[in-house]
Scaffold this motif. Sequence first.
Motif, mmCIF file in Angstrom:
data_model
loop_
_atom_site.group_PDB
_atom_site.id
_atom_site.type_symbol
_atom_site.label_atom_id
_atom_site.label_comp_id
_atom_site.label_asym_id
_atom_site.label_seq_id
_atom_site.Cartn_x
_atom_site.Cartn_y
_atom_site.Cartn_z
ATOM 1 N N MET A 103 2.326 17.702 -1.496
ATOM 2 C CA MET A 103 0.930 17.338 -1.354
ATOM 3 C C MET A 103 0.627 17.171 0.137
ATOM 4 S SD MET A 103 -1.135 14.077 -2.893
ATOM 5 C CE MET A 103 -1.384 14.884 -4.445
ATOM 6 N N LYS A 104 -0.427 17.827 0.584
ATOM 7 C CA LYS A 104 -0.821 17.724 1.978
ATOM 8 C C LYS A 104 -1.840 16.596 2.136
ATOM 9 C CE LYS A 104 -2.662 20.207 5.861
ATOM 10 N NZ LYS A 104 -3.310 21.375 6.370
ATOM 11 N N ILE A 105 -1.553 15.702 3.096
ATOM 12 C CA ILE A 105 -2.463 14.589 3.352
ATOM 13 C C ILE A 105 -2.889 14.587 4.812
ATOM 14 C CG2 ILE A 105 -1.479 13.161 1.514
ATOM 15 C CD1 ILE A 105 -0.200 11.477 3.836
ATOM 16 N N THR A 106 -4.020 13.942 5.073
ATOM 17 C CA THR A 106 -4.514 13.730 6.430
ATOM 18 C C THR A 106 -4.735 12.233 6.604
ATOM 19 O OG1 THR A 106 -5.633 15.868 6.388
ATOM 20 C CG2 THR A 106 -6.368 14.282 8.052
ATOM 21 N N ILE A 107 -4.085 11.658 7.617
ATOM 22 C CA ILE A 107 -4.224 10.231 7.899
ATOM 23 C C ILE A 107 -5.570 9.988 8.566
ATOM 24 C CG2 ILE A 107 -3.256 8.246 9.143
ATOM 25 C CD1 ILE A 107 -1.353 9.325 6.966
ATOM 26 N N LEU A 108 -6.325 9.025 8.045
ATOM 27 C CA LEU A 108 -7.614 8.660 8.617
ATOM 28 C C LEU A 108 -7.505 7.410 9.494
ATOM 29 C CD1 LEU A 108 -9.786 9.127 5.410
ATOM 30 C CD2 LEU A 108 -9.468 10.759 7.291
ATOM 31 N N HIS A 109 -6.728 6.446 9.038
ATOM 32 C CA HIS A 109 -6.563 5.183 9.766
ATOM 33 C C HIS A 109 -5.279 4.519 9.279
ATOM 34 C CE1 HIS A 109 -7.570 1.423 11.757
ATOM 35 N NE2 HIS A 109 -7.275 0.800 10.644
ATOM 36 N N ALA A 110 -4.587 3.865 10.192
ATOM 37 C CA ALA A 110 -3.366 3.149 9.819
ATOM 38 C C ALA A 110 -3.252 1.877 10.648
ATOM 39 C CB ALA A 110 -2.138 4.036 10.057
ATOM 40 N N GLN A 111 -2.582 0.888 10.075
ATOM 41 C CA GLN A 111 -2.318 -0.356 10.805
ATOM 42 C C GLN A 111 -1.120 -1.054 10.177
ATOM 43 O OE1 GLN A 111 -5.853 -2.742 10.343
ATOM 44 N NE2 GLN A 111 -5.211 -3.496 8.358
ATOM 45 N N MET A 112 -0.431 -1.862 10.991
ATOM 46 C CA MET A 112 0.682 -2.650 10.488
ATOM 47 C C MET A 112 0.851 -3.887 11.357
ATOM 48 S SD MET A 112 4.623 -1.622 9.558
ATOM 49 C CE MET A 112 4.139 -0.736 8.077
ATOM 50 N N THR A 113 1.248 -4.967 10.708
ATOM 51 C CA THR A 113 1.569 -6.211 11.413
ATOM 52 C C THR A 113 2.958 -6.660 10.960
ATOM 53 O OG1 THR A 113 0.559 -7.572 9.688
ATOM 54 C CG2 THR A 113 -0.849 -6.938 11.557
ATOM 55 N N HIS A 114 3.531 -7.562 11.744
ATOM 56 C CA HIS A 114 4.831 -8.119 11.390
ATOM 57 C C HIS A 114 4.880 -9.575 11.822
ATOM 58 C CE1 HIS A 114 9.142 -9.102 12.193
ATOM 59 N NE2 HIS A 114 9.199 -8.663 10.947
ATOM 60 N N ASP A 115 5.386 -10.425 10.924
ATOM 61 C CA ASP A 115 5.673 -11.807 11.284
ATOM 62 C C ASP A 115 6.823 -12.302 10.416
ATOM 63 O OD1 ASP A 115 4.636 -13.206 8.847
ATOM 64 O OD2 ASP A 115 2.686 -12.546 9.580
ATOM 65 N N GLN A 116 7.410 -13.402 10.831
ATOM 66 C CA GLN A 116 8.604 -13.926 10.149
ATOM 67 C C GLN A 116 8.326 -14.282 8.691
ATOM 68 O OE1 GLN A 116 11.495 -13.632 11.182
ATOM 69 N NE2 GLN A 116 11.965 -14.775 13.025
ATOM 70 N N GLU A 117 7.167 -14.860 8.420
ATOM 71 C CA GLU A 117 6.856 -15.347 7.080
ATOM 72 C C GLU A 117 6.555 -14.220 6.087
ATOM 73 O OE1 GLU A 117 3.440 -18.092 5.091
ATOM 74 O OE2 GLU A 117 4.325 -18.794 6.971
ATOM 75 N N ASN A 118 5.774 -13.232 6.521
ATOM 76 C CA ASN A 118 5.317 -12.175 5.612
ATOM 77 C C ASN A 118 6.055 -10.855 5.763
ATOM 78 O OD1 ASN A 118 3.156 -13.686 4.357
ATOM 79 N ND2 ASN A 118 2.139 -13.574 6.330
ATOM 80 N N GLY A 119 6.882 -10.710 6.768
ATOM 81 C CA GLY A 119 7.565 -9.437 7.001
ATOM 82 C C GLY A 119 6.584 -8.404 7.530
ATOM 83 N N TYR A 120 6.768 -7.169 7.144
ATOM 84 C CA TYR A 120 5.888 -6.076 7.573
ATOM 85 C C TYR A 120 4.803 -5.867 6.520
ATOM 86 C CZ TYR A 120 9.367 -4.884 11.056
ATOM 87 O OH TYR A 120 10.228 -4.921 12.134
ATOM 88 N N ARG A 121 3.544 -5.807 6.999
ATOM 89 C CA ARG A 121 2.408 -5.549 6.115
ATOM 90 C C ARG A 121 1.519 -4.517 6.790
ATOM 91 N NH1 ARG A 121 0.333 -11.110 3.570
ATOM 92 N NH2 ARG A 121 -0.691 -9.569 2.279
ATOM 93 N N GLY A 122 1.141 -3.504 6.036
ATOM 94 C CA GLY A 122 0.311 -2.468 6.623
ATOM 95 C C GLY A 122 -0.563 -1.779 5.600
ATOM 96 N N SER A 123 -1.417 -0.909 6.106
ATOM 97 C CA SER A 123 -2.246 -0.095 5.225
ATOM 98 C C SER A 123 -2.522 1.232 5.913
ATOM 99 C CB SER A 123 -3.553 -0.799 4.881
ATOM 100 O OG SER A 123 -4.346 -0.960 6.030
ATOM 101 N N VAL A 124 -2.725 2.243 5.085
ATOM 102 C CA VAL A 124 -3.020 3.583 5.581
ATOM 103 C C VAL A 124 -4.138 4.164 4.717
ATOM 104 C CG1 VAL A 124 -2.127 5.903 6.025
ATOM 105 C CG2 VAL A 124 -0.615 3.915 6.271
#
Length: 96
Positions: free
Chosen positions: A1-22
């Motif tokens: 499946m071919k996709i095109t990324i429109l927007h992405a983000q990610m954060t990291h902290d000790q309590e929540n680990g890595y959290r992101g969205s695309v």
Amino acid sequence: MKITILHAQMTHDQENGYRGSVQFEAEGHKHPYEISLQLNSLRGTTWDYSLLFAKEPGSEEQINEVEAAIESDDDLFDSLIDAAAATLPDEEGEES
């Protein structure tokens, strides 16, 4: 499946680990999608995710097709994770 990324983000902290969205478009699909990603380093190394339409509801058949592609194509899933991870600040506080 071919996709095109429109927007992405990610954060990291000790309590929540890595959290992101695309937000991305899938070729031939009418509506864009958004995947939310989470990796909690205390629980292990498996990414949890949630897939939904980014803006307005679309075809259940098409979202199921994207879900199946994510489940079966490790390269596709990794590309979504990589897009979000690329937005993490490096050690000097700048995005990589």
